[in-house]
Design an enzyme around this catalytic site. Structure first.
Site, PDB file in Angstrom:
ATOM      1  N   GLY A 160      -6.252 -20.385   7.331  1.00 49.41           N
ATOM      2  CA  GLY A 160      -7.680 -20.350   7.048  1.00 49.41           C
ATOM      3  C   GLY A 160      -8.430 -20.965   8.216  1.00 49.41           C
ATOM      4  N   CYS A 161      -8.970 -22.174   7.986  1.00 50.23           N
ATOM      5  CA  CYS A 161      -9.763 -22.866   9.025  1.00 50.23           C
ATOM      6  C   CYS A 161     -10.915 -21.962   9.472  1.00 50.23           C
ATOM      7  CB  CYS A 161      -8.912 -23.310  10.207  1.00 50.23           C
ATOM      8  SG  CYS A 161      -7.574 -24.406   9.733  1.00 50.23           S
ATOM      9  N   HIS A 162     -11.628 -21.416   8.510  1.00 55.27           N
ATOM     10  CA  HIS A 162     -12.810 -20.622   8.813  1.00 55.27           C
ATOM     11  C   HIS A 162     -13.696 -20.551   7.568  1.00 55.27           C
ATOM     12  CE1 HIS A 162     -10.001 -17.369   7.297  1.00 55.27           C
ATOM     13  NE2 HIS A 162     -11.051 -17.169   6.552  1.00 55.27           N
ATOM     14  N   ALA A 163     -14.915 -20.080   7.794  1.00 54.97           N
ATOM     15  CA  ALA A 163     -15.823 -19.730   6.699  1.00 54.97           C
ATOM     16  C   ALA A 163     -16.256 -18.287   6.936  1.00 54.97           C
ATOM     17  CB  ALA A 163     -17.027 -20.660   6.676  1.00 54.97           C
ATOM     18  N   ARG A 175     -12.732 -23.078   4.469  1.00 51.86           N
ATOM     19  CA  ARG A 175     -11.498 -23.212   3.700  1.00 51.86           C
ATOM     20  C   ARG A 175     -10.296 -23.384   4.623  1.00 51.86           C
ATOM     21  NH1 ARG A 175     -12.342 -17.784   2.406  1.00 51.86           N
ATOM     22  NH2 ARG A 175     -14.463 -18.533   2.245  1.00 51.86           N
TER      23      ARG A 175
END
Ligand code: TYD
Length: 132
Positions: free
Chosen positions: A47-50, A95
């Site tokens: 993830g590590c993104h929106a 997230r």
């Protein structure tokens, strides 16, 4: 609202379970894409993104993992281990997911086709965009 947990109805009176998902009662958008993730090492952080627009329903079909959600103000951690539960997330939520069990399989229902322009992959850029 950072997220909503849906508890799906489990059908069947035999030795097994069945969940059927219908738009409206079980998720609130038209599905344009489905993807699934498995075989992730426990220590990996995915993830590590929106997203700028995307809505998603995330279902842990097998095993377990942790979901970290962040709306720019607070962070919350959810443990997903129930195939009869769905985690609904709208846009503008950062997230990360990790602590994958070896048997973890995650299925995601998505409201849009894959579009790299919809991703915010830099946390500081995410904070800038949620403040606007
Ligand atoms: P990414 O969204 O970065 O995965 P995660 O957030 O789970 O770590 O996607 C990983 C790779 O898969 C990346 O190269 C883009 C590609 N991808 C698609 O082609 N279509 C999709 O629908 C998704 C979700 C990813």
């Amino acid at each position: 609202m950072m997220y909503k947990l849906y508890n799906f109805k489990i059908h069947g009176n035999y030795d097994g379970n069945l969940v059927a998902l219908e738009k409206g009662a079980d998720f609130p958008f038209e599905i344009k894409r489905v993807y699934y993730i498995w075989g992730t090492r426990p220590d990996v952080i995915r993830g590590c993104h929106a997203h700028r627009k995307l809505e998603q329903m995330i279902i842990c079909l097998s095993g377990s993992c942790d979901f970290i959600l962040d709306d720019g103000k607070e962070r919350t951690i959810l443990y997903l281990n129930n195939p009869a539960q769905g985690l609904y997330i709208k846009h503008n939520i950062w997230r990360e997911f990790t602590n994958f069990s070896p048997d973890c399989v995650i299925m995601v229902l998505a409201s849009e086709y894959y579009d790299e322009a919809d991703y915010i992959r830099d946390y500081n850029e995410f904070l800038r965009e949620v403040k606007i």
